[in-house]
Design a protein around this motif. Structure first.
Motif, PDB file in Angstrom:
ATOM      1  N   LYS A 190     -56.158 -68.610  -0.012  1.00 29.46           N
ATOM      2  CA  LYS A 190     -56.993 -69.824  -0.003  1.00 29.46           C
ATOM      3  C   LYS A 190     -57.367 -70.266   1.409  1.00 29.46           C
ATOM      4  CE  LYS A 190     -54.723 -71.357  -4.224  1.00 29.46           C
ATOM      5  NZ  LYS A 190     -53.554 -72.121  -4.682  1.00 29.46           N
ATOM      6  N   VAL A 191     -56.831 -69.566   2.398  1.00 32.08           N
ATOM      7  CA  VAL A 191     -56.998 -69.995   3.792  1.00 32.08           C
ATOM      8  C   VAL A 191     -58.151 -69.229   4.440  1.00 32.08           C
ATOM      9  CG1 VAL A 191     -55.828 -69.886   6.032  1.00 32.08           C
ATOM     10  CG2 VAL A 191     -54.575 -70.628   4.016  1.00 32.08           C
ATOM     11  N   ASP A 192     -58.916 -69.880   5.294  1.00 32.58           N
ATOM     12  CA  ASP A 192     -60.025 -69.167   5.941  1.00 32.58           C
ATOM     13  C   ASP A 192     -59.644 -68.724   7.361  1.00 32.58           C
ATOM     14  OD1 ASP A 192     -60.009 -71.604   7.133  1.00 32.58           O
ATOM     15  OD2 ASP A 192     -62.166 -71.944   7.018  1.00 32.58           O
ATOM     16  N   LYS A 193     -58.437 -68.175   7.481  1.00 30.09           N
ATOM     17  CA  LYS A 193     -58.021 -67.586   8.759  1.00 30.09           C
ATOM     18  C   LYS A 193     -57.463 -66.194   8.498  1.00 30.09           C
ATOM     19  CE  LYS A 193     -57.416 -71.578  11.596  1.00 30.09           C
ATOM     20  NZ  LYS A 193     -56.726 -72.219  12.689  1.00 30.09           N
ATOM     21  N   ALA A 194     -57.424 -65.395   9.555  1.00 25.36           N
ATOM     22  CA  ALA A 194     -56.967 -64.011   9.396  1.00 25.36           C
ATOM     23  C   ALA A 194     -55.494 -63.958   9.000  1.00 25.36           C
ATOM     24  CB  ALA A 194     -57.192 -63.248  10.692  1.00 25.36           C
ATOM     25  N   VAL A 195     -55.159 -62.937   8.212  1.00 24.15           N
ATOM     26  CA  VAL A 195     -53.780 -62.716   7.770  1.00 24.15           C
ATOM     27  C   VAL A 195     -53.416 -61.263   8.078  1.00 24.15           C
ATOM     28  CG1 VAL A 195     -52.249 -62.604   5.751  1.00 24.15           C
ATOM     29  CG2 VAL A 195     -53.982 -64.415   5.896  1.00 24.15           C
ATOM     30  N   MET A 196     -52.319 -61.071   8.806  1.00 28.37           N
ATOM     31  CA  MET A 196     -51.844 -59.709   9.073  1.00 28.37           C
ATOM     32  C   MET A 196     -50.599 -59.472   8.220  1.00 28.37           C
ATOM     33  SD  MET A 196     -50.873 -57.768  12.604  1.00 28.37           S
ATOM     34  CE  MET A 196     -49.399 -58.688  12.999  1.00 28.37           C
ATOM     35  N   ILE A 197     -50.668 -58.470   7.356  1.00 25.41           N
ATOM     36  CA  ILE A 197     -49.538 -58.196   6.463  1.00 25.41           C
ATOM     37  C   ILE A 197     -48.776 -56.988   6.973  1.00 25.41           C
ATOM     38  CG2 ILE A 197     -48.822 -57.770   4.097  1.00 25.41           C
ATOM     39  CD1 ILE A 197     -51.421 -58.865   3.132  1.00 25.41           C
ATOM     40  N   LYS A 198     -47.492 -57.206   7.243  1.00 25.04           N
ATOM     41  CA  LYS A 198     -46.655 -56.090   7.670  1.00 25.04           C
ATOM     42  C   LYS A 198     -46.152 -55.320   6.452  1.00 25.04           C
ATOM     43  CE  LYS A 198     -45.050 -57.190  12.195  1.00 25.04           C
ATOM     44  NZ  LYS A 198     -43.809 -57.083  12.994  1.00 25.04           N
ATOM     45  N   ARG A 199     -45.929 -54.055   6.660  1.00 26.76           N
ATOM     46  CA  ARG A 199     -45.407 -53.218   5.574  1.00 26.76           C
ATOM     47  C   ARG A 199     -43.971 -53.642   5.259  1.00 26.76           C
ATOM     48  NH1 ARG A 199     -45.365 -46.672   5.740  1.00 26.76           N
ATOM     49  NH2 ARG A 199     -44.381 -46.306   3.717  1.00 26.76           N
ATOM     50  N   GLY A 200     -43.640 -53.688   4.001  1.00 25.73           N
ATOM     51  CA  GLY A 200     -42.300 -54.085   3.594  1.00 25.73           C
ATOM     52  C   GLY A 200     -41.244 -53.120   4.106  1.00 25.73           C
ATOM     53  N   ILE A 201     -40.039 -53.626   4.280  1.00 23.70           N
ATOM     54  CA  ILE A 201     -38.953 -52.828   4.848  1.00 23.70           C
ATOM     55  C   ILE A 201     -38.747 -51.529   4.056  1.00 23.70           C
ATOM     56  CG2 ILE A 201     -36.433 -52.796   5.186  1.00 23.70           C
ATOM     57  CD1 ILE A 201     -36.672 -55.724   6.059  1.00 23.70           C
ATOM     58  N   SER A 202     -38.826 -51.633   2.751  1.00 27.78           N
ATOM     59  CA  SER A 202     -38.744 -50.429   1.918  1.00 27.78           C
ATOM     60  C   SER A 202     -40.024 -50.249   1.116  1.00 27.78           C
ATOM     61  CB  SER A 202     -37.552 -50.504   0.961  1.00 27.78           C
ATOM     62  OG  SER A 202     -36.374 -50.732   1.695  1.00 27.78           O
ATOM     63  N   GLY A 203     -41.106 -50.704   1.677  1.00 24.94           N
ATOM     64  CA  GLY A 203     -42.362 -50.716   0.932  1.00 24.94           C
ATOM     65  C   GLY A 203     -43.160 -49.430   1.088  1.00 24.94           C
ATOM     66  N   THR A 204     -43.823 -49.051   0.029  1.00 26.66           N
ATOM     67  CA  THR A 204     -44.715 -47.890   0.109  1.00 26.66           C
ATOM     68  C   THR A 204     -46.083 -48.335   0.641  1.00 26.66           C
ATOM     69  OG1 THR A 204     -45.580 -48.235  -2.119  1.00 26.66           O
ATOM     70  CG2 THR A 204     -43.614 -46.841  -1.922  1.00 26.66           C
ATOM     71  N   ILE A 205     -46.875 -47.349   1.006  1.00 26.80           N
ATOM     72  CA  ILE A 205     -48.238 -47.614   1.475  1.00 26.80           C
ATOM     73  C   ILE A 205     -49.028 -48.315   0.366  1.00 26.80           C
ATOM     74  CG2 ILE A 205     -50.413 -46.434   2.053  1.00 26.80           C
ATOM     75  CD1 ILE A 205     -48.653 -44.357   3.571  1.00 26.80           C
ATOM     76  N   GLU A 206     -48.853 -47.832  -0.839  1.00 25.35           N
ATOM     77  CA  GLU A 206     -49.541 -48.411  -2.001  1.00 25.35           C
ATOM     78  C   GLU A 206     -49.149 -49.882  -2.187  1.00 25.35           C
ATOM     79  OE1 GLU A 206     -51.218 -46.357  -4.553  1.00 25.35           O
ATOM     80  OE2 GLU A 206     -51.376 -47.886  -6.104  1.00 25.35           O
ATOM     81  N   GLU A 207     -47.862 -50.171  -1.998  1.00 26.04           N
ATOM     82  CA  GLU A 207     -47.413 -51.567  -2.158  1.00 26.04           C
ATOM     83  C   GLU A 207     -48.012 -52.472  -1.082  1.00 26.04           C
ATOM     84  OE1 GLU A 207     -43.179 -50.797  -4.484  1.00 26.04           O
ATOM     85  OE2 GLU A 207     -43.222 -50.696  -2.305  1.00 26.04           O
ATOM     86  N   LEU A 208     -48.143 -51.945   0.130  1.00 19.32           N
ATOM     87  CA  LEU A 208     -48.775 -52.730   1.199  1.00 19.32           C
ATOM     88  C   LEU A 208     -50.223 -53.058   0.818  1.00 19.32           C
ATOM     89  CD1 LEU A 208     -48.907 -53.964   4.048  1.00 19.32           C
ATOM     90  CD2 LEU A 208     -49.364 -51.670   4.943  1.00 19.32           C
ATOM     91  N   LEU A 209     -50.919 -52.062   0.301  1.00 17.64           N
ATOM     92  CA  LEU A 209     -52.314 -52.279  -0.103  1.00 17.64           C
ATOM     93  C   LEU A 209     -52.403 -53.268  -1.270  1.00 17.64           C
ATOM     94  CD1 LEU A 209     -53.485 -48.610   0.350  1.00 17.64           C
ATOM     95  CD2 LEU A 209     -54.377 -50.580   1.608  1.00 17.64           C
ATOM     96  N   GLN A 210     -51.451 -53.196  -2.163  1.00 15.80           N
ATOM     97  CA  GLN A 210     -51.435 -54.142  -3.287  1.00 15.80           C
ATOM     98  C   GLN A 210     -51.172 -55.563  -2.802  1.00 15.80           C
ATOM     99  OE1 GLN A 210     -52.587 -53.501  -6.129  1.00 15.80           O
ATOM    100  NE2 GLN A 210     -51.359 -52.125  -7.388  1.00 15.80           N
ATOM    101  N   SER A 211     -50.323 -55.691  -1.769  1.00 19.65           N
ATOM    102  CA  SER A 211     -50.073 -57.023  -1.199  1.00 19.65           C
ATOM    103  C   SER A 211     -51.347 -57.572  -0.574  1.00 19.65           C
ATOM    104  CB  SER A 211     -48.954 -56.954  -0.153  1.00 19.65           C
ATOM    105  OG  SER A 211     -47.746 -56.583  -0.792  1.00 19.65           O
ATOM    106  N   ALA A 212     -52.064 -56.705   0.126  1.00 25.22           N
ATOM    107  CA  ALA A 212     -53.346 -57.133   0.716  1.00 25.22           C
ATOM    108  C   ALA A 212     -54.326 -57.528  -0.390  1.00 25.22           C
ATOM    109  CB  ALA A 212     -53.919 -56.019   1.579  1.00 25.22           C
TER     110      ALA A 212
END
Ligand code: PEP
Ligand code: MN
Length: 339
Positions: free
Chosen positions: A199-221
């Motif tokens: 809901k925010v109009d500012k940039a968000v940088m999402i770090k990969r989870g400690i045990s997260g897969t690439i797919e999970e990072l993309l799903q978080s985004a």
């Protein structure tokens, strides 16, 4: 399926469209972002889009077979460019450098770091005021007052602020003082936080989870994008593996893979990725060569005295050298094309 809607689509046209696509067997979610309106269809991917492509109100229509949709490169080939204002961008074809301490500690420390960044030509400063720490007895950050203090000094110096948001209630109080909200590795799958950052109009940088897969990072985004915010950056910061010789295992494989799968910019964090000061520079340069659009690293006037992560923090002399090497390596990367 992603249906991009025209701005002027009427409610009647939209209802008709949703009805028709649902009848084909798709489950539809309507997404409104700051930049556009979409219908996301989850269902079979063998549908001939020409059947509905001529309908009123449709800008474009794409079949995206990935689990994530809006962050996929399959519909948006043009890379996403993040504009932080004052001519500062995070984007494909560019090399963003974000540097600063693990934790914001004091006015004196902020001033020293800003002076160092200015002398080195770095325009984005990282630092935590809300710190996720493994031990509750460790330094947990200066909080919102620290951020306000930092903001005053950074703004005057023309430096942008990259800092971690740990929970929903912090988003609003941080808003006036932040340029990039960082979602830390421990919060990559905090879906409530991701929803609210949508809901925010500012940039968000999402770090990969400690045990997260690439797919999970993309799903978080995908959560943030479908929540309304397209200003997204992905960050590879190392994952937990069986290897204990380094703090984490910096997965540089993720860089070309993320770049191929998504239109979002990709940043590498070699500081948390390896966790050992002496080896941060080479991993940073490896990240540049892997195709990153930026590097984020930790620096402090006296790393040994840093309140957190001193063992992986560069001093200013090392940071000056590294920034120079990053730029030179990037220039070299641009000078040839990999197959
Ligand atoms: C940090 O950037 O200091 C940090 C806590 O990072 P991560 O979430 O990747 O551990
Ligand atoms: Mn840190």
């Amino acid at each position: 399926m992603i249906v991009q809607l025209k701005e002027e689509i009427t409610d009647l046209q939209k209802d008709k469209l949703i009805n028709e696509i649902s009848q084909i067997g798709y489950k539809i979610t309507e997404v409104k972002t700051q930049l556009g309106d979409y219908l996301i269809g989850i269902g079979k991917n063998d549908f001939d889009i020409r059947k509905i492509g001529q309908q009123e109100g449709i800008k474009d229509i794409h079949i995206v077979s990935d689990e994530y949709k809006l962050v996929s490169k399959k519909w948006k080939v043009k890379p996403t460019s993040i504009d932080l204002g004052d001519g500062i961008f995070i984007k494909d074809g560019d090399m963003a450098i974000m540097a600063g301490p693990c934790s914001i500690e004091s006015e004196d420390q902020i001033v020293k770091i800003i002076n160092h960044l200015k002398a080195t030509g770095i325009t984005m400063m990282r630092g935590g005021v809300f710190k996720p720490r493994s031990s509750p007895y460790a330094f947990r950050g200066l909080g919102i007052d620290g951020l306000k203090l930092w903001y005053g000094l950074a703004k005057e110096a023309g430096i942008k602020i990259v800092t971690e948001v740990m929970q929903v209630s912090q988003i609003e109080e941080m808003y006036p003082y932040v340029d990039v909200y960082q979602v830390g590795a421990r919060n990559t799958q905090n879906f409530n936080l991701l929803d609210e950052l949508g809901k925010v109009d500012k940039a968000v940088m999402i770090k990969r989870g400690i045990s997260g897969t690439i797919e999970e990072l993309l799903q978080s985004a995908e959560y943030v994008f479908s929540g309304g915010n397209e200003k997204l950056i992905l960050c590879e910061r190392g994952i937990r593996t069986y290897e204990r010789a380094s703090r984490n295992t910096l997965d540089l494989n993720a860089v070309p893979i993320l770049k191929a799968k998504s239109h979002l910019p990709v940043i590498v964090d070699p500081s948390h990725g390896i966790g050992i000061r002496e080896y941060v520079p080479q991993m940073a340069l490896a990240g540049v060569m892997a195709g990153a659009d930026g590097i984020i690293y930790e620096t402090h006037e006296i790393p040994e005295k840093a309140y957190s992560d001193g063992q992986q923090t560069l001093d200013f002399a090392q940071s000056t050298l590294l920034a120079d090497w990053i730029r030179k390596t990037f220039a070299m990367r641009k000078s040839f094309t990999l197959i």
